[in-house]
Design a protein around this motif. Structure first.
Motif, PDB file in Angstrom:
ATOM      1  N   VAL A   1       0.835  -1.203   0.000  1.00 56.59           N
ATOM      2  CA  VAL A   1       0.000   0.000   0.000  1.00 56.59           C
ATOM      3  C   VAL A   1       0.871   1.255   0.000  1.00 56.59           C
ATOM      4  CG1 VAL A   1      -1.622   1.352   1.370  1.00 56.59           C
ATOM      5  CG2 VAL A   1      -1.970  -1.114   1.089  1.00 56.59           C
ATOM      6  N   VAL A   2       1.881   1.278   0.853  1.00 53.83           N
ATOM      7  CA  VAL A   2       2.768   2.444   0.947  1.00 53.83           C
ATOM      8  C   VAL A   2       3.482   2.677  -0.386  1.00 53.83           C
ATOM      9  CG1 VAL A   2       4.863   3.344   2.022  1.00 53.83           C
ATOM     10  CG2 VAL A   2       3.087   2.310   3.441  1.00 53.83           C
ATOM     11  N   LEU A   3       3.990   1.628  -0.991  1.00 57.68           N
ATOM     12  CA  LEU A   3       4.723   1.768  -2.243  1.00 57.68           C
ATOM     13  C   LEU A   3       3.817   2.259  -3.364  1.00 57.68           C
ATOM     14  CD1 LEU A   3       6.948  -1.440  -2.083  1.00 57.68           C
ATOM     15  CD2 LEU A   3       7.654   0.929  -1.672  1.00 57.68           C
TER      16      LEU A   3
ATOM     17  N   LEU B   1      -5.655 -11.000  -3.696  1.00 51.33           N
ATOM     18  CA  LEU B   1      -4.788  -9.897  -4.135  1.00 51.33           C
ATOM     19  C   LEU B   1      -5.339  -8.556  -3.677  1.00 51.33           C
ATOM     20  CD1 LEU B   1      -3.844 -10.930  -7.798  1.00 51.33           C
ATOM     21  CD2 LEU B   1      -2.454 -11.160  -5.737  1.00 51.33           C
ATOM     22  N   LEU B   2      -6.657  -8.385  -3.741  1.00 50.40           N
ATOM     23  CA  LEU B   2      -7.267  -7.136  -3.284  1.00 50.40           C
ATOM     24  C   LEU B   2      -7.080  -6.976  -1.783  1.00 50.40           C
ATOM     25  CD1 LEU B   2      -8.990  -4.631  -4.003  1.00 50.40           C
ATOM     26  CD2 LEU B   2     -11.016  -6.016  -3.503  1.00 50.40           C
ATOM     27  N   ALA B   3      -7.312  -8.043  -1.032  1.00 50.69           N
ATOM     28  CA  ALA B   3      -7.163  -7.978   0.426  1.00 50.69           C
ATOM     29  C   ALA B   3      -5.727  -7.715   0.844  1.00 50.69           C
ATOM     30  CB  ALA B   3      -7.670  -9.276   1.051  1.00 50.69           C
ATOM     31  N   ASN B   4      -4.763  -8.180   0.038  1.00 51.55           N
ATOM     32  CA  ASN B   4      -3.348  -8.002   0.369  1.00 51.55           C
ATOM     33  C   ASN B   4      -2.776  -6.685  -0.129  1.00 51.55           C
ATOM     34  OD1 ASN B   4      -3.162 -10.467   1.665  1.00 51.55           O
ATOM     35  ND2 ASN B   4      -2.560 -11.569  -0.183  1.00 51.55           N
ATOM     36  N   GLY B   5      -3.615  -5.839  -0.710  1.00 50.45           N
ATOM     37  CA  GLY B   5      -3.150  -4.528  -1.154  1.00 50.45           C
ATOM     38  C   GLY B   5      -2.443  -4.524  -2.482  1.00 50.45           C
ATOM     39  N   ARG B   6      -2.526  -5.610  -3.238  1.00 50.44           N
ATOM     40  CA  ARG B   6      -1.839  -5.660  -4.528  1.00 50.44           C
ATOM     41  C   ARG B   6      -2.700  -5.129  -5.666  1.00 50.44           C
ATOM     42  NH1 ARG B   6       1.526 -11.056  -5.516  1.00 50.44           N
ATOM     43  NH2 ARG B   6       2.314  -9.682  -7.146  1.00 50.44           N
ATOM     44  N   LEU B   7      -3.986  -4.921  -5.407  1.00 48.72           N
ATOM     45  CA  LEU B   7      -4.886  -4.389  -6.418  1.00 48.72           C
ATOM     46  C   LEU B   7      -5.574  -3.132  -5.907  1.00 48.72           C
ATOM     47  CD1 LEU B   7      -6.699  -7.678  -7.566  1.00 48.72           C
ATOM     48  CD2 LEU B   7      -4.791  -6.523  -8.712  1.00 48.72           C
ATOM     49  N   ASP B   8      -5.862  -2.222  -6.825  1.00 48.54           N
ATOM     50  CA  ASP B   8      -6.672  -1.048  -6.500  1.00 48.54           C
ATOM     51  C   ASP B   8      -8.156  -1.348  -6.681  1.00 48.54           C
ATOM     52  OD1 ASP B   8      -4.494   0.979  -6.089  1.00 48.54           O
ATOM     53  OD2 ASP B   8      -4.036   0.378  -8.146  1.00 48.54           O
TER      54      ASP B   8
ATOM     55  N   TRP C   1     -13.115  -2.395  -3.920  1.00 51.74           N
ATOM     56  CA  TRP C   1     -11.875  -1.712  -3.571  1.00 51.74           C
ATOM     57  C   TRP C   1     -11.755  -1.645  -2.056  1.00 51.74           C
ATOM     58  CZ3 TRP C   1     -16.279   0.445  -5.416  1.00 51.74           C
ATOM     59  CH2 TRP C   1     -16.895   1.418  -4.641  1.00 51.74           C
ATOM     60  N   SER C   2     -10.550  -1.375  -1.592  1.00 54.61           N
ATOM     61  CA  SER C   2     -10.311  -1.273  -0.156  1.00 54.61           C
ATOM     62  C   SER C   2     -10.875   0.040   0.366  1.00 54.61           C
ATOM     63  CB  SER C   2      -8.811  -1.338   0.137  1.00 54.61           C
ATOM     64  OG  SER C   2      -8.548  -1.036   1.490  1.00 54.61           O
ATOM     65  N   ASN C   3     -11.616  -0.032   1.488  1.00 56.94           N
ATOM     66  CA  ASN C   3     -12.137   1.201   2.079  1.00 56.94           C
ATOM     67  C   ASN C   3     -11.274   1.703   3.220  1.00 56.94           C
ATOM     68  OD1 ASN C   3     -12.788  -0.443   4.286  1.00 56.94           O
ATOM     69  ND2 ASN C   3     -14.909  -0.685   3.629  1.00 56.94           N
ATOM     70  N   SER C   4     -10.108   1.087   3.394  1.00 59.11           N
ATOM     71  CA  SER C   4      -9.210   1.517   4.462  1.00 59.11           C
ATOM     72  C   SER C   4      -8.123   2.456   3.943  1.00 59.11           C
ATOM     73  CB  SER C   4      -8.557   0.297   5.123  1.00 59.11           C
ATOM     74  OG  SER C   4      -7.798  -0.444   4.185  1.00 59.11           O
ATOM     75  N   LEU C   5      -8.165   2.757   2.641  1.00 59.31           N
ATOM     76  CA  LEU C   5      -7.140   3.592   2.024  1.00 59.31           C
ATOM     77  C   LEU C   5      -7.786   4.680   1.174  1.00 59.31           C
ATOM     78  CD1 LEU C   5      -4.911   0.679   0.730  1.00 59.31           C
ATOM     79  CD2 LEU C   5      -4.407   2.140   2.682  1.00 59.31           C
TER      80      LEU C   5
END
Length: 324
Positions: A70-72, A135-142, A279-283
Motif C-alpha cells: 500500500v505504501v509503495l 490480491l485485493l485484500a493483500n493490497g496488490r490491487l486497487d 476496492w479497499s475502504n481503508s485507504l
C-alpha cells in the motif's frame, strides 16, 4: 524503517527467495540479508521463515507485506500526480478480473483508458475469483471485479450486474438438453442435469460452491467427473460433448462462433450470481482509480446495450452503489 527497506522486503516475498530478490534488485545477497535482519530487529519479530525451498512470510511478515504494498503504491501515485500537475488522472492502477470477465472486459477497458486517460498506466491481473479477492485484500490491487454484492471487512462494493449461468456442451452424453421441443426458447431446466457428467472448477472456487448449493436445493444429483481450473479446458471439454460445464455465456465471448459449444440458459431455478467492482475502504482512493472504476461501469452498460455482453442483468444506476 524506510521506503527502500519496504521495497526490498516486498521483492523478497514476491521472489520467494533471497537470492532471486538480490538478483532482481541488483543487490549483493549478504547486504540484502543484513537489511532483512535489521528490519526484524527493529520490529522485534520474525518476518520470514527460511528453508531449502526459499522463504515464506510469517503472519507478521504477511501484515508488513500488505502495508508495504500500500505504501509503495501510494508513493508511486504521489510522484505521478505531482509530475502530471496534481490531482490529474495519472499513475498506475491495478485491476483484477476473474477469467470469465476478463475475456470480455479487459481489452475494451485497456482501449478506453488509453483513449481517455493516457496518463494512467493500467495493470490487469487475470485469475480465478478467489485469488483475485486475495490480491485485493493483500493490497496488490486497487480494484477487483468480484462475485458479491455486499461489503466485507475492509472492502467496499459497487454492484453492477447479475450474471446468469448456462449449461455448455454435453450434447453427446445428454442430447435431450438441446433436442427437446420445450427447449426451443434456449433454456434448460436444472432437473435435466440430474446425474449428467459435469466438469467444474475445484471445490474452493466460488462458482463451484454456487453449483453445489443450487443442485442440493433443487434435489438434483450433481455428477462432477473432473475438477478443472482452466477456462479454456472447461470450454473445450464441453465442446467435445463428453461432459457439460456450467459457466456464464461471457466465457465464450473471445471464441470464434464456430468453435463454441452449444449452450442453454439454466432455469427452474435460475442460476445467477452478482458481480461488483470492489476496492479497499481503508485507504484513500486516488483520482486515477476513480476514473478506471467509472470506465468499468460505463463499459459494462455499453457492452450490454449493444449486445456484446449477453446473459447479464444490469443493476439500476446507483442501486446499492457504495462510492467513496
Amino acid at each position: 524503517m524506510d521506503v527502500r527497506q519496504l521495497r526490498n522486503f516486498v521483492a523478497i516475498v514476491d521472489s520467494g527467495s533471497l537470492s532471486k530478490a538480490a538478483e532482481r534488485l541488483h543487490i549483493a545477497q549478504p547486504s540484502l540479508s543484513a537489511q532483512l535482519r535489521g528490519l526484524e530487529d527493529e520490529l522485534q519479530t520474525q518476518l520470514l521463515v527460511r528453508s531449502a525451498q526459499g522463504v515464506t512470510p510469517t503472519e507478521a511478515g504477511k501484515a508488513l507485506y500488505r502495508h508495504a504494498r500500500v505504501v509503495l503504491r501510494q508513493m508511486e501515485q504521489i510522484r505521478q500526480e505531482v509530475r502530471e500537475g496534481g490531482g490529474s488522472e495519472a499513475g498506475p492502477v491495478a485491476v483484477g478480473f476473474p477469467t470469465t470477465i476478463a475475456s470480455i472486459l479487459a481489452v475494451p477497458l485497456f482501449a478506453r483508458v488509453r483513449e481517455q486517460y493516457p496518463g494512467i498506466r493500467l495493470q490487469i491481473f487475470e485469475s480465478m475469483s478467489g485469488y483475485i479477492g486475495e490480491l485485493l485484500a493483500n493490497g496488490r490491487l486497487d480494484l477487483a471485479m468480484l462475485f458479491r454484492d455486499s461489503e466485507t471487512r475492509g472492502i467496499s462494493v459497487m454492484p453492477l450486474f447479475d450474471e446468469e449461468l448456462y449449461v455448455l456442451g454435453g450434447h453427446r452424453v445428454c442430447p435431450s438438453i438441446y433436442e427437446d421441443a420445450d427447449d426451443s426458447d434456449g433454456t434448460c431446466a436444472l432437473a435435466k442435469l440430474d446425474n449428467v457428467p459435469i466438469v467444474a472448477p475445484s471445490a474452493s472456487n466460488g462458482l463451484r460452491l454456487l453449483i453445489e448449493r443450487s443442485f442440493a436445493q433443487a434435489n438434483t444429483e450433481l455428477n462432477i467427473v473432473a475438477d478443472i481450473d482452466s477456462l479454456p479446458t472447461l470450454i473445450d471439454i464441453a465442446r467435445s460433448g463428453d461432459a457439460c460445464s456450467i459457466l456464464p455465456v461471457s466465457a465464450l465471448a473471445s471464441r470464434d462462433p464456430a468453435l463454441r459449444p452449444p449452450s442453454r440458459r439454466i432455469v427452474a431455478p435460475h442460476l445467477q450470481r452478482p458481480a461488483s467492482v470492489c476496492w479497499s475502504n481503508s485507504l484513500p482512493v486516488g483520482s486515477a482509480t476513480v476514473a478506471v472504476r467509472q470506465c468499468i461501469a460505463d463499459l459494462i452498460r455499453e457492452l450490454q446495450a449493444d449486445g456484446h455482453w449477453t446473459g447479464i442483468m444490469l443493476r439500476a444506476a446507483g442501486k446499492d452503489a457504495v462510492i467513496v
